[in-house]
Design a protein around this motif. Structure first.
Motif, PDB file in Angstrom:
ATOM      1  N   LEU A 129     -36.741   6.393-108.788  1.00 28.01           N
ATOM      2  CA  LEU A 129     -37.344   5.066-108.903  1.00 28.01           C
ATOM      3  C   LEU A 129     -38.526   5.087-109.856  1.00 28.01           C
ATOM      4  CD1 LEU A 129     -37.474   2.127-107.978  1.00 28.01           C
ATOM      5  CD2 LEU A 129     -38.888   2.864-106.035  1.00 28.01           C
ATOM      6  N   GLY A 130     -39.356   6.143-109.744  1.00 30.46           N
ATOM      7  CA  GLY A 130     -40.505   6.264-110.644  1.00 30.46           C
ATOM      8  C   GLY A 130     -40.077   6.372-112.096  1.00 30.46           C
ATOM      9  N   LEU A 131     -39.032   7.165-112.356  1.00 28.28           N
ATOM     10  CA  LEU A 131     -38.533   7.304-113.727  1.00 28.28           C
ATOM     11  C   LEU A 131     -38.015   5.981-114.262  1.00 28.28           C
ATOM     12  CD1 LEU A 131     -36.649  10.737-113.543  1.00 28.28           C
ATOM     13  CD2 LEU A 131     -38.743  10.245-114.823  1.00 28.28           C
ATOM     14  N   LEU A 132     -37.275   5.265-113.422  1.00 28.05           N
ATOM     15  CA  LEU A 132     -36.750   3.978-113.864  1.00 28.05           C
ATOM     16  C   LEU A 132     -37.865   2.974-114.142  1.00 28.05           C
ATOM     17  CD1 LEU A 132     -33.686   3.614-111.449  1.00 28.05           C
ATOM     18  CD2 LEU A 132     -33.638   4.053-113.911  1.00 28.05           C
ATOM     19  N   LEU A 133     -38.863   2.934-113.246  1.00 33.02           N
ATOM     20  CA  LEU A 133     -39.993   2.023-113.452  1.00 33.02           C
ATOM     21  C   LEU A 133     -40.779   2.389-114.701  1.00 33.02           C
ATOM     22  CD1 LEU A 133     -41.302   1.607-109.780  1.00 33.02           C
ATOM     23  CD2 LEU A 133     -40.110  -0.100-111.171  1.00 33.02           C
ATOM     24  N   TYR A 134     -40.986   3.694-114.906  1.00 33.11           N
ATOM     25  CA  TYR A 134     -41.719   4.150-116.087  1.00 33.11           C
ATOM     26  C   TYR A 134     -40.985   3.752-117.363  1.00 33.11           C
ATOM     27  CZ  TYR A 134     -43.582   7.354-119.574  1.00 33.11           C
ATOM     28  OH  TYR A 134     -44.118   7.897-120.724  1.00 33.11           O
ATOM     29  N   ARG A 135     -39.679   4.011-117.391  1.00 28.97           N
ATOM     30  CA  ARG A 135     -38.913   3.679-118.577  1.00 28.97           C
ATOM     31  C   ARG A 135     -38.900   2.167-118.814  1.00 28.97           C
ATOM     32  NH1 ARG A 135     -32.580   4.943-118.818  1.00 28.97           N
ATOM     33  NH2 ARG A 135     -32.590   3.027-117.593  1.00 28.97           N
ATOM     34  N   ASN A 136     -38.763   1.388-117.740  1.00 33.80           N
ATOM     35  CA  ASN A 136     -38.750  -0.065-117.871  1.00 33.80           C
ATOM     36  C   ASN A 136     -40.090  -0.584-118.388  1.00 33.80           C
ATOM     37  OD1 ASN A 136     -37.492  -2.667-117.461  1.00 33.80           O
ATOM     38  ND2 ASN A 136     -38.862  -2.930-115.731  1.00 33.80           N
ATOM     39  N   THR A 137     -41.192  -0.019-117.858  1.00 32.46           N
ATOM     40  CA  THR A 137     -42.528  -0.442-118.307  1.00 32.46           C
ATOM     41  C   THR A 137     -42.755  -0.107-119.770  1.00 32.46           C
ATOM     42  OG1 THR A 137     -43.385  -0.101-116.071  1.00 32.46           O
ATOM     43  CG2 THR A 137     -44.991  -0.235-117.855  1.00 32.46           C
ATOM     44  N   LYS A 138     -42.370   1.112-120.162  1.00 31.17           N
ATOM     45  CA  LYS A 138     -42.526   1.518-121.560  1.00 31.17           C
ATOM     46  C   LYS A 138     -41.715   0.604-122.474  1.00 31.17           C
ATOM     47  CE  LYS A 138     -43.946   4.937-123.184  1.00 31.17           C
ATOM     48  NZ  LYS A 138     -45.173   5.239-123.938  1.00 31.17           N
ATOM     49  N   HIS A 139     -40.523   0.272-122.031  1.00 32.15           N
ATOM     50  CA  HIS A 139     -39.667  -0.586-122.847  1.00 32.15           C
ATOM     51  C   HIS A 139     -40.291  -1.968-123.018  1.00 32.15           C
ATOM     52  CE1 HIS A 139     -36.011  -1.914-124.719  1.00 32.15           C
ATOM     53  NE2 HIS A 139     -35.838  -2.870-123.824  1.00 32.15           N
ATOM     54  N   LYS A 140     -40.840  -2.527-121.935  1.00 26.89           N
ATOM     55  CA  LYS A 140     -41.482  -3.837-122.019  1.00 26.89           C
ATOM     56  C   LYS A 140     -42.693  -3.797-122.947  1.00 26.89           C
ATOM     57  CE  LYS A 140     -40.078  -5.669-117.493  1.00 26.89           C
ATOM     58  NZ  LYS A 140     -40.541  -6.111-116.166  1.00 26.89           N
ATOM     59  N   HIS A 141     -43.485  -2.718-122.843  1.00 28.65           N
ATOM     60  CA  HIS A 141     -44.656  -2.599-123.722  1.00 28.65           C
ATOM     61  C   HIS A 141     -44.252  -2.557-125.192  1.00 28.65           C
ATOM     62  CE1 HIS A 141     -47.364  -0.833-120.307  1.00 28.65           C
ATOM     63  NE2 HIS A 141     -47.132  -2.139-120.178  1.00 28.65           N
ATOM     64  N   LYS A 142     -43.163  -1.837-125.473  1.00 27.51           N
ATOM     65  CA  LYS A 142     -42.705  -1.765-126.861  1.00 27.51           C
ATOM     66  C   LYS A 142     -42.265  -3.131-127.361  1.00 27.51           C
ATOM     67  CE  LYS A 142     -41.087   3.004-126.475  1.00 27.51           C
ATOM     68  NZ  LYS A 142     -39.892   3.875-126.390  1.00 27.51           N
ATOM     69  N   LEU A 143     -41.535  -3.860-126.507  1.00 27.30           N
ATOM     70  CA  LEU A 143     -41.085  -5.182-126.917  1.00 27.30           C
ATOM     71  C   LEU A 143     -42.271  -6.124-127.153  1.00 27.30           C
ATOM     72  CD1 LEU A 143     -38.024  -5.773-124.546  1.00 27.30           C
ATOM     73  CD2 LEU A 143     -37.990  -5.248-126.985  1.00 27.30           C
ATOM     74  N   GLN A 144     -43.275  -6.059-126.267  1.00 21.44           N
ATOM     75  CA  GLN A 144     -44.451  -6.912-126.436  1.00 21.44           C
ATOM     76  C   GLN A 144     -45.213  -6.569-127.708  1.00 21.44           C
ATOM     77  OE1 GLN A 144     -46.612  -6.386-122.791  1.00 21.44           O
ATOM     78  NE2 GLN A 144     -45.261  -7.722-121.584  1.00 21.44           N
ATOM     79  N   ALA A 145     -45.374  -5.272-127.956  1.00 23.97           N
ATOM     80  CA  ALA A 145     -46.078  -4.853-129.176  1.00 23.97           C
ATOM     81  C   ALA A 145     -45.328  -5.312-130.416  1.00 23.97           C
ATOM     82  CB  ALA A 145     -46.254  -3.328-129.185  1.00 23.97           C
TER      83      ALA A 145
END
Length: 675
Positions: free
Chosen positions: A428-444
């Motif tokens: 779950l932590g890995l999935l949340l981490y990857r999802n958060t990183k992906h969202k940050h990249k899209l926002q940037a």
């Protein structure tokens, strides 16, 4: 991206498409996990082998067999059989494009992989199947993740079987060949090829043809990427001949034949391509043939061959039908090749409306931003693995210690529950981490795009305002002061005729009239430079030729002008911006370069306008590209406003060369500069 690159991407996609299936018949017996002494497990393993061989030819009936086998394995509590059956279901659902079920069964299969050599080999095959399925769905980060997990199992020394090693290295090789346009100088790909060559030597020593056929399959794609087409076709033929002798699954034969056909099309040999395409179609199983990806792609290639033979109507018909089928199956990575071929066909029959629509669809599929995003994701995954090497080694040691301690303890429900809970938390932590990183990249990325759009809009507004002001001043000079000077000249002529002038007065009057004529000419010249009518009436090419001709007549600078390509009507803002850029660059040469010769070159492409201005003057000081000059800063702003690029090459004593590319398709609508 040019036509060759589009075809090459489609060819590499085919290699990825068949990669997992190419190994299905060559799967070592260890992957089926040797049966124990119980006769029921031996029967299950035998049925699994037979079922694997029929996956592509009869997918519907194979699904039913797998479902029945799964119930039998669960009832017998046969973990190895459960894992292999679920993996088989995952692969067959991938064949029929049901990716949701394919992923579901693959994830379930992981829970039944044992902690031994056979289990690790099965785990590697599950990861490769997940990578393949995620690739079909356009999830390139997940695809890279699972392929590197497979490679990690091999490099950790847990897998000794050369079949599985080849799968791991081949999977990463295929992904990187998809991501790169030029692999000849990529050290990482060359390192992978060294591993592949090493496995090939082992396979030759062991006379293992099932491994060799898959090595040859990898090499045909590798040499096509290297533009070594004779070598690529050689390995295509090796793959087909050896595959037929081994009776491998049809997909590897079809893919190799289609790769060979694409190679012939790249060399403009449509007749040879047709022959190979028909040979490939004959290898495709009849069940579900119309929805088969290879069958669809073969029609894309056939449309390209018809285009090369100038059979435009036939090409359009076959491409439209194939694209419609591909869209219904959501086979996105293949259709850029088809849309581009169809666009070129419409261009050939002078149908610009339909051609433009197909170019638009092609751009949507093969947009460079998507490729940049894919490359960014790939590099991030690779960096994650390289940075975490030591952490993984430590985690592996800790895991080994934990397993040894677990074998010494009594197995009970408490330990099982805690271990399961921890594993779920980590996942779950890995999935949340990857999802958060992906969202940050899209926002940037959105923020960067917004800033760029605001900057371009501001520059365009400023330039539009400047041009309107130039137009207003030009009208006032021409209509106001120009008219006044003409009136003064007429009145003076009238007064002179009424008066009895002496020779001295006549001479002074002639000088005054000459000064008025020169002032009128300078005024007209200034008004023309502010808003040249010839640019609005005749276009950029003629306006630039006239401007350079005036410079050549009025100065010691010898200006040569070259026009390449077919001059065409461009949006007014593009032509006006290009004309101002040429004016500014030539004026800079006159003011600063101390040059005797200059060249102004204008090249018209389909979607680009290229401008080159060179001189043989003093050049710029070392380390200075002109960024501090107001003129060049203005030019850069104009280039940015059209999403263009600008490069300056200069050195002291060797002159200066300025190269500019302006985008003529994505520029804003034509501005009314006469307002």
């Amino acid at each position: 991206m040019n036509v060759k690159m589009s075809k090459l991407s489609a060819l590499i996609f085919l290699c990825c498409l068949v990669y997992t299936r190419a190994y299905e018949q060559s799967t070592p017996s260890s992957l089926l996990l040797a049966a124990n002494s119980a006769p029921d497990t031996a029967s299950i393993n035998a049925t699994l082998r037979r079922t694997h061989e029929r996956r592509e030819k009869n997918p519907d009936s194979v699904i039913q067999v797998y479902q029945s086998l799964l119930k039998t394995c669960i009832e017998a509590d046969y973990a190895a059989g459960i894992a292999n059956t679920m993996l088989g279901l995952s692969r067959v659902y991938s064949i029929v494009s049901d990716y949701k079920k394919a992923c579901s069964y693959a994830y379930k299969a992981l829970h039944y992989c044992s902690n031994n050599t056979e289990g690790y080999e099965l785990e590697a095959n599950v990861y490769l199947t997940l990578a393949q399925t995620h690739y079909y769905q356009g999830k390139y980060d997940s695809c890279a993740w699972y392929r590197y997990k497979t490679l990690n199992l091999v490099e950790s020394g847990r897998i000794n079987d050369i079949h599985t090693q080849m799968k791991a290295y081949g999977g990463v090789l295929q992904f990187w060949m998809n991501a790169h346009g030029d692999i000849a100088h990529d050290k990482y790909i060359q390192q992978i090829m060294q591993h592949v060559n090493g496995i090939e030597q082992k396979a030759l020593m062991l006379k293992d043809s099932s491994v060799l056929v898959n090595i040859y399959f990898q090499k045909e794609a590798y040499y096509e990427n290297m533009r070594m087409r004779d070598s690529s076709r050689y390995y295509c033929q090796l793959t087909v001949d050896l595959g037929r002798r081994l009776k491998v699954t049809p997909s590897i034969l079809v893919a190799s034949l289609l790769n060979m056909a694409i190679s012939y099309l790249e060399e403009q040999q449509p007749q040879k391509a047709f022959k190979v395409i028909n040979e490939a179609i004959a290898e495709i199983p009849e069940q579900g043939k119309g929805s088969n990806r290879y069958f669809i792609f073969s029609h894309f290639a056939m449309g390209d061959a018809l285009l090369q033979q100038k059979k435009y109507t036939a090409a359009i018909n076959i491409l439209q039908a194939a694209i419609a089928k591909a869209d219904s199956l959501h086979v996105l990575p293949l259709t850029d090749y088809a849309h581009k071929t169809l666009a070129k066909t419409y261009d050939a029959i002078n149908d610009p409306v339909k051609a433009a629509e197909q170019w638009r669809l092609y751009a949507l599929v093969s947009d460079s931003l998507l490729k940049d995003k894919k490359m960014e994701l790939v590099y991030n995954v690779e960096m994650k693995y390289r940075i975490a090497d030591k952490d993984r080694e430590l985690a592996q040691k800790e895991l080994s210690i934990a397993r040894n301690e677990a074998r010494l303890r009594t197995k009970n429900l408490w330990i099982g529950g805690i271990s399961t809970g921890m594993l779920l938390l980590v996942l779950l932590g890995l999935l949340l981490y990857r999802n958060t990183k992906h969202k940050h990249k899209l926002q940037a990325e959105k923020i960067r795009n917004l800033h760029q759009e605001v900057q371009i809009a501001s520059l365009q507004a400023m330039i539009s305002g400047e041009e309107k002001e130039r137009s207003r001043i030009a009208r006032e000079l021409h209509d106001g002061m120009g008219g006044s000077l003409a009136t003064i000249r007429t009145r003076l002529s009238s007064v002179f005729r009424k008066q009895q002038a002496t020779p001295e007065i006549s001479e002074e009057f002639a000088e005054i009239m000459l000064l008025l004529e020169e002032a009128s000419a300078e005024l007209r010249k200034t008004a023309h430079n502010l808003m040249p009518e010839i640019l609005l009436q005749e276009g950029l090419a003629k306006a630039s030729l006239l401007f350079c001709e005036r410079i050549r007549k009025g100065h010691l600078l010898e200006v040569n002008t070259e026009i390449w390509g077919e001059p065409k009507n461009l949006p007014t803002n593009v032509e006006l911006t290009a004309y101002r850029i040429i004016q500014e660059l030539v004026q800079n040469i006159l003011k600063h370069a101390r040059a005797t010769q200059a060249l102004v070159q204008i090249v018209f492409h389909d979607s680009l306008l290229c401008i080159t201005v060179e001189d043989n003057g003093a050049g710029m000081p070392a380390g200075n590209n002109g960024s501090d000059g107001v003129g060049l800063k203005t030019i850069r702003e104009r280039v940015i406003s059209l999403n263009g690029q600008m490069d300056i090459a200069s050195s002291p004593g060797n002159g200066t060369s300025v190269y500019i590319e302006l985008n003529t398709i994505n520029s804003n609508s034509t501005q009314n500069v006469s307002e």
